[in-house]
Scaffold this motif. Sequence first.
Motif, mmCIF file in Angstrom:
data_model
loop_
_atom_site.group_PDB
_atom_site.id
_atom_site.type_symbol
_atom_site.label_atom_id
_atom_site.label_comp_id
_atom_site.label_asym_id
_atom_site.label_seq_id
_atom_site.Cartn_x
_atom_site.Cartn_y
_atom_site.Cartn_z
ATOM 1 N N GLU A 5 -7.534 24.716 -11.301
ATOM 2 C CA GLU A 5 -6.889 24.863 -9.992
ATOM 3 C C GLU A 5 -5.438 24.373 -10.055
ATOM 4 O OE1 GLU A 5 -10.993 25.010 -9.987
ATOM 5 O OE2 GLU A 5 -9.884 23.169 -10.439
ATOM 6 N N ASN A 6 -5.243 23.201 -10.635
ATOM 7 C CA ASN A 6 -3.879 22.657 -10.752
ATOM 8 C C ASN A 6 -3.013 23.554 -11.624
ATOM 9 O OD1 ASN A 6 -4.566 20.530 -9.174
ATOM 10 N ND2 ASN A 6 -4.618 19.015 -10.817
ATOM 11 N N LEU A 11 -3.342 26.811 -12.168
ATOM 12 C CA LEU A 11 -3.014 28.054 -11.461
ATOM 13 C C LEU A 11 -1.943 27.820 -10.404
ATOM 14 C CD1 LEU A 11 -6.557 29.636 -11.090
ATOM 15 C CD2 LEU A 11 -4.631 30.574 -12.379
ATOM 16 N N SER A 12 -2.040 26.706 -9.659
ATOM 17 C CA SER A 12 -1.042 26.461 -8.618
ATOM 18 C C SER A 12 0.325 26.148 -9.227
ATOM 19 C CB SER A 12 -1.495 25.334 -7.684
ATOM 20 O OG SER A 12 -1.547 24.121 -8.380
ATOM 21 N N SER A 13 0.342 25.503 -10.374
ATOM 22 C CA SER A 13 1.642 25.179 -10.977
ATOM 23 C C SER A 13 2.255 26.375 -11.706
ATOM 24 C CB SER A 13 1.506 23.992 -11.948
ATOM 25 O OG SER A 13 0.798 24.380 -13.101
ATOM 26 N N SER A 59 1.834 29.716 -10.545
ATOM 27 C CA SER A 59 1.847 30.938 -9.742
ATOM 28 C C SER A 59 3.150 31.143 -8.985
ATOM 29 C CB SER A 59 0.676 30.919 -8.757
ATOM 30 O OG SER A 59 0.802 29.783 -7.910
ATOM 31 N N HIS A 60 3.963 30.090 -8.805
ATOM 32 C CA HIS A 60 5.161 30.202 -7.967
ATOM 33 C C HIS A 60 6.360 30.677 -8.787
ATOM 34 C CE1 HIS A 60 2.660 28.126 -5.172
ATOM 35 N NE2 HIS A 60 2.586 27.067 -5.942
ATOM 36 N N THR A 77 1.100 34.304 -17.255
ATOM 37 C CA THR A 77 0.146 33.588 -16.403
ATOM 38 C C THR A 77 -1.031 34.495 -16.076
ATOM 39 O OG1 THR A 77 1.830 32.196 -15.427
ATOM 40 C CG2 THR A 77 -0.206 32.430 -14.192
#
Length: 174
Positions: free
Chosen positions: A60-61, A63-65, A67-68, A76
């Motif tokens: 989760e961490n 993917l969030s780091s 994706s932006h 990614t």
Amino acid sequence: ANRTVKKQYLLIAQGIPQQDEFLVEANIGRHPEVKLMRQIHEDGQPARTRFRVLARCSKENWLSSHSHSHPDSLSTETHAHAFPPEGVSLLLAMPESGRTHQIRLHSKFAGFPILGDDLYGPMLPFVERLALHAYKISFNHPDTKDRVTFRASIPNDMAESCRKLSLDYPSEVE
């Protein structure tokens, strides 16, 4: 016998240990079919390895780091399916015995196989080779009897793997 030589290894593992430090005690013996391999076996030789967690990253961490509008956004998408659902961690291994493939077997036995291990672990696109590095050795100098310590910095390819996996490794590990 008291081992005066102390070794420390850095490794990138699949999975995230809950404890910050843990000990694996499991005997290691020869593999019955594959000469090159070893296995955990009660009739094998005693082996102990201490592990310390230096960094963790859940999927989760990660993917969030990533994706932006990340510069690696194309990779990614390619790598998102390959990132282990169990997460990844950077571990320090401190073997208290010196059996063949001890760290590789003990980390897998504990549930945290080393990335890129073509014998015992998962092959993932984040690493090009076994993600294990002999980081530090300490021993008493044979002549002066003084304690000496040698460190080998984390190799560039392994540092890059840590970056890709969002594992922040400390510059100095004690």
